[in-house]
Design a protein around this motif. Structure first.
Motif, PDB file in Angstrom:
ATOM      1  N   GLY A 194       0.819  -1.210   0.000  1.00  0.00           N
ATOM      2  CA  GLY A 194       0.000   0.000   0.000  1.00  0.00           C
ATOM      3  C   GLY A 194       0.848   1.253   0.000  1.00  0.00           C
ATOM      4  O   GLY A 194       0.533   2.241  -0.700  1.00  0.00           O
ATOM      5  N   LEU A 195       1.932   1.249   0.761  1.00  0.00           N
ATOM      6  CA  LEU A 195       2.822   2.416   0.807  1.00  0.00           C
ATOM      7  C   LEU A 195       3.442   2.705  -0.557  1.00  0.00           C
ATOM      8  O   LEU A 195       3.552   3.865  -0.976  1.00  0.00           O
ATOM      9  N   ILE A 196       3.848   1.661  -1.251  1.00  0.00           N
ATOM     10  CA  ILE A 196       4.456   1.843  -2.569  1.00  0.00           C
ATOM     11  C   ILE A 196       3.424   2.332  -3.573  1.00  0.00           C
ATOM     12  O   ILE A 196       3.637   3.321  -4.289  1.00  0.00           O
ATOM     13  N   LEU A 197       2.302   1.650  -3.624  1.00  0.00           N
ATOM     14  CA  LEU A 197       1.271   2.015  -4.600  1.00  0.00           C
ATOM     15  C   LEU A 197       0.751   3.436  -4.367  1.00  0.00           C
ATOM     16  O   LEU A 197       0.549   4.192  -5.322  1.00  0.00           O
ATOM     17  N   ALA A 198       0.542   3.785  -3.116  1.00  0.00           N
ATOM     18  CA  ALA A 198       0.061   5.137  -2.821  1.00  0.00           C
ATOM     19  C   ALA A 198       1.084   6.177  -3.262  1.00  0.00           C
ATOM     20  O   ALA A 198       0.731   7.199  -3.865  1.00  0.00           O
ATOM     21  N   ALA A 199       2.350   5.938  -2.959  1.00  0.00           N
ATOM     22  CA  ALA A 199       3.397   6.873  -3.358  1.00  0.00           C
ATOM     23  C   ALA A 199       3.439   7.055  -4.872  1.00  0.00           C
ATOM     24  O   ALA A 199       3.753   8.151  -5.372  1.00  0.00           O
ATOM     25  N   TRP A 200       3.118   5.996  -5.610  1.00  0.00           N
ATOM     26  CA  TRP A 200       3.105   6.078  -7.070  1.00  0.00           C
ATOM     27  C   TRP A 200       1.810   6.706  -7.615  1.00  0.00           C
ATOM     28  O   TRP A 200       1.662   6.872  -8.817  1.00  0.00           O
ATOM     29  N   GLY A 201       0.879   7.023  -6.719  1.00  0.00           N
ATOM     30  CA  GLY A 201      -0.373   7.619  -7.159  1.00  0.00           C
ATOM     31  C   GLY A 201      -1.361   6.610  -7.708  1.00  0.00           C
ATOM     32  O   GLY A 201      -2.206   6.960  -8.533  1.00  0.00           O
ATOM     33  N   VAL A 202      -1.277   5.354  -7.237  1.00  0.00           N
ATOM     34  CA  VAL A 202      -2.199   4.302  -7.675  1.00  0.00           C
ATOM     35  C   VAL A 202      -3.365   4.240  -6.685  1.00  0.00           C
ATOM     36  O   VAL A 202      -3.150   4.086  -5.484  1.00  0.00           O
ATOM     37  N   LYS A 203      -4.572   4.338  -7.174  1.00  0.00           N
ATOM     38  CA  LYS A 203      -5.745   4.451  -6.312  1.00  0.00           C
ATOM     39  C   LYS A 203      -5.892   3.278  -5.340  1.00  0.00           C
ATOM     40  O   LYS A 203      -6.285   3.463  -4.183  1.00  0.00           O
ATOM     41  N   HIS A 204      -5.581   2.079  -5.795  1.00  0.00           N
ATOM     42  CA  HIS A 204      -5.686   0.920  -4.905  1.00  0.00           C
ATOM     43  C   HIS A 204      -4.860   1.133  -3.629  1.00  0.00           C
ATOM     44  O   HIS A 204      -5.276   0.769  -2.532  1.00  0.00           O
ATOM     45  N   GLY A 205      -3.677   1.704  -3.796  1.00  0.00           N
ATOM     46  CA  GLY A 205      -2.816   1.936  -2.645  1.00  0.00           C
ATOM     47  C   GLY A 205      -3.339   3.029  -1.735  1.00  0.00           C
ATOM     48  O   GLY A 205      -3.326   2.888  -0.504  1.00  0.00           O
ATOM     49  N   VAL A 206      -3.801   4.128  -2.325  1.00  0.00           N
ATOM     50  CA  VAL A 206      -4.363   5.217  -1.524  1.00  0.00           C
ATOM     51  C   VAL A 206      -5.581   4.730  -0.750  1.00  0.00           C
ATOM     52  O   VAL A 206      -5.731   5.002   0.447  1.00  0.00           O
ATOM     53  N   ASP A 207      -6.443   3.981  -1.425  1.00  0.00           N
ATOM     54  CA  ASP A 207      -7.650   3.462  -0.764  1.00  0.00           C
ATOM     55  C   ASP A 207      -7.274   2.522   0.383  1.00  0.00           C
ATOM     56  O   ASP A 207      -7.921   2.536   1.443  1.00  0.00           O
ATOM     57  N   TYR A 208      -6.239   1.718   0.175  1.00  0.00           N
ATOM     58  CA  TYR A 208      -5.825   0.778   1.218  1.00  0.00           C
ATOM     59  C   TYR A 208      -5.321   1.531   2.453  1.00  0.00           C
ATOM     60  O   TYR A 208      -5.691   1.201   3.588  1.00  0.00           O
TER      61      TYR A 208
END
Length: 215
Positions: free
Chosen positions: A58-72
């Motif tokens: 989640g930390l990686i995906l959010a940092a990349w601006g991927v919605k799945h990561g931000v939502d997680y």
């Protein structure tokens, strides 16, 4: 929480650059361009029964601006993961620094991706609402200084006062430089209050001095 036991392909996914060199999760968050080929595998691991593994994805995906990561990450925040699992226990104090780290990941999306900034601001406001109750080492402070989000000033003011109520005096003082940047007049009204608190924690002096550099 022992990444050394992860399968090699998972370890590489989380900690290696595009050349295969192990650089660490924080460097992977900053990879440019974003290695989009990793995204499906990272998204799939968000449902892992290994909570720490899912959190790192989640930390990686959010940092990349991927919605799945931000939502997680938002889900972790709203379900108060700190009450059930210590994902970022401080090496000395033991308190969980998870929301500090989440804020930093969100700030990377803010600064380096095209992700909806209004949504990130809303989540950071939720993080600030926990500032009095929960432990924050210093990442959120630097997020607010480096990202410059003045619309969060009311939430910052409330967070500072809540931290004082919870007797987290040094933690409260970390927001003094932020307020000096966002609202100089209000920040000046707090100087006397925190000078009186120096007897509780001498480290407050550092933040008082840093605050003055923004006035």
């Amino acid at each position: 929480m022992n990444p050394a036991h992860y399968p090699p392909e998972v370890y590489t996914l989380l900690y290696a650059d595009e050349a295969g060199e192990i650089v660490g999760l924080e460097e992977v968050q900053l990879l440019e361009p974003v290695p989009t080929g990793r995204i499906p595998a990272l998204v799939g691991l968000l449902t892992s029964t290994d909570r720490y593994l899912a959190y790192q994805c989640g930390l990686i995906l959010a940092a990349w601006g991927v919605k799945h990561g931000v939502d997680y990450l938002r889900q972790l925040l709203e379900t108060r993961i700190d009450k059930t699992t210590a994902l970022e226990p401080h090496r000395l104090w033991g308190e969980d620094n998870v929301y500090d780290v989440i804020a930093e990941a969100l700030s990377l999306a803010w600064r380096y991706s095209a992700y909806d900034k209004a949504e990130i601001v809303a989540i950071l406001a939720e993080v600030l609402a926990l500032y009095g109750e929960c432990y924050f080492e210093s990442k959120l402070k630097h997020v607010l200084l480096n990202s410059s989000i003045p619309e969060l000033a009311p939430a910052v003011k409330q967070a500072l006062q809540l931290a004082v109520v919870h007797q987290r005096y040094y933690q409260a003082s970390q927001l003094l430089p932020v307020l000096a940047k966002y609202d100089k007049t209000y920040a000046l009204t707090l100087v006397g209050q925190f000078e009186k608190l120096l007897g509780q924690d001498k480290r407050i002096q550092y933040n008082l001095e840093e605050m003055r550099t923004y006035l």
